[in-house]
Motif scaffolding. Structure first.
Motif, mmCIF file in Angstrom:
data_model
loop_
_atom_site.group_PDB
_atom_site.id
_atom_site.type_symbol
_atom_site.label_atom_id
_atom_site.label_comp_id
_atom_site.label_asym_id
_atom_site.label_seq_id
_atom_site.Cartn_x
_atom_site.Cartn_y
_atom_site.Cartn_z
ATOM 1 N N SER A 232 44.621 40.810 53.900
ATOM 2 C CA SER A 232 44.336 40.603 55.320
ATOM 3 C C SER A 232 43.208 41.514 55.778
ATOM 4 O O SER A 232 43.129 42.678 55.381
ATOM 5 C CB SER A 232 45.591 40.880 56.157
ATOM 6 N N CYS A 233 42.340 40.991 56.628
ATOM 7 C CA CYS A 233 41.221 41.764 57.156
ATOM 8 C C CYS A 233 41.726 42.920 58.021
ATOM 9 O O CYS A 233 42.722 42.786 58.745
ATOM 10 C CB CYS A 233 40.328 40.853 57.984
ATOM 11 N N THR A 234 41.007 44.038 57.959
ATOM 12 C CA THR A 234 41.354 45.182 58.808
ATOM 13 C C THR A 234 41.214 44.842 60.292
ATOM 14 O O THR A 234 41.771 45.540 61.139
ATOM 15 C CB THR A 234 40.453 46.386 58.487
ATOM 16 N N PHE A 264 45.445 45.613 53.574
ATOM 17 C CA PHE A 264 44.293 45.306 54.410
ATOM 18 C C PHE A 264 43.020 45.499 53.590
ATOM 19 O O PHE A 264 42.923 46.417 52.775
ATOM 20 C CB PHE A 264 44.263 46.196 55.651
ATOM 21 N N SER A 290 43.272 36.131 56.871
ATOM 22 C CA SER A 290 44.457 36.445 56.070
ATOM 23 C C SER A 290 44.572 35.385 54.980
ATOM 24 O O SER A 290 44.599 34.185 55.282
ATOM 25 C CB SER A 290 45.730 36.449 56.919
#
Length: 309
Positions: A232-234, A264, A290
């Motif tokens: 998942s992206c920060t 992340f 995500s």
């Protein structure tokens, strides 16, 4: 894949040749891949290589977040790899399925690129691209104050990939009305649509892609996953939703008994939409995404025993 050495030697030639040999050995095994790289690694080259060498494979992974420039952030077994490295894991005897949620939804019509190349869109529907995008954005904004605010914050476009969209940012414009986007695959076969991104759009997109996966896996009679990995992206999590755990909680709604691990990332690697192995499955580098890697036993499920007479 080795490490990026500099402009004259972009990667470790020995490691790259070893990777090519490994792919030749795996050619008949129908592998899937997990791929992890740091921001200084030759990721674009690696993804192109994997897609060419194993076009039917699903590839999922992520980009690390080094503490500072030049530091190592990839390890393999007990060995810390040099800055600029990529590490891959070939999965044999296990199917990898991917569910990619880009956190954005489309607004307005689907448009055709009638002049453009690389990352530059010159004309859309035979009009200057900036003018056409402005008209579509204004029409969408008039219908929704929320959409109006989102379009003021960032202009996104989705490039049509089958029934899905690859979401990219508009990063600039030229004096003659062309627009530049954060992707270099534009040509006159490209269709695109304006997109917006916020928590509401992300929830809608995530639910839609999980439903798409349910249909795809049912149609292909796939077994349910026995484990999953979330990259998942920060920029998601609390930053997007205002609360922690949204995407993992949504996963549990759809797969209550499947263990989930994740992290992340500084960029996410995977296909677009819901993808199972088979056909050509192009791998992309994403942001604000995500991606769920679902591990599936490819063997046919045992038939239920017949009831006693």
């Amino acid at each position: 894949f080795g490490t990026r050495r500099g402009p004259k030697t972009p990667y470790n030639q020995g490691a790259w040749r070893a990777t090519e040999e490994l792919f030749r050995q795996l050619e008949k095994e129908s592998p899937s891949f997990l791929l992890f790289g740091d921001p200084f690694s030759p990721l674009s080259e690696a993804l192109s290589f994997v897609d060419e060498a194993a076009p039917r494979a699903v590839v999922v992974g992520g980009v690390t977040c080094p503490a500072r420039t030049g530091t190592s952030s990839i390890a393999l077994d007990d060995k810390l790899l040099p800055c600029g490295s990529i590490a891959g894991i070939a999965l044999l005897g296990v199917e990898l399925h991917a569910v990619t949620a880009q956190g954005a939804v489309g607004v307005g019509p689907l448009m055709q690129v009638t002049r453009g190349r690389s990352n530059l869109v010159a004309d859309l529907d035979d009009k200057p691209a900036l003018e056409r995008l402005r008209d579509v954005a204004l029409a969408a904004a008039q219908k929704s104050p929320r959409v109006a605010k989102l379009l003021q914050r960032a202009l996104l476009v989705g490039l049509a990939v089958g029934d899905d969209f690859l979401v990219r940012s508009v990063v600039g414009a030229t004096p003659d009305g062309a627009v530049a986007i954060a992707d270099d695959s534009v040509d006159t076969t490209t269709r695109l649509r304006v997109h917006v991104r916020d928590a509401q759009a992300a929830k809608q997109d995530l639910d839609a892609v999980f439903n798409r996966y349910a249909l795809e896996s049912t149609f292909k009679s796939s077994n349910p996953p026995f484990a999953a990995l979330l990259v998942s992206c920060t920029g998601r999590g609390r930053a997007m939703y205002g609360a922690e755990g949204h995407d993992s909680n949504e996963f549990r709604e759809h797969f209550p008994d499947v263990p989930l691990a994740g992290f992340f990332a500084n960029g996410e690697i995977g296909p677009v939409g819901a993808r199972l192995p088979g056909g050509r499955v192009p791998t992309r580098l994403h942001g604000f995404t995500s991606i769920f890697a679902l591990f599936v036993d490819p063997r046919p499920a045992p038939k239920a025993a017949a009831p006693p007479e």
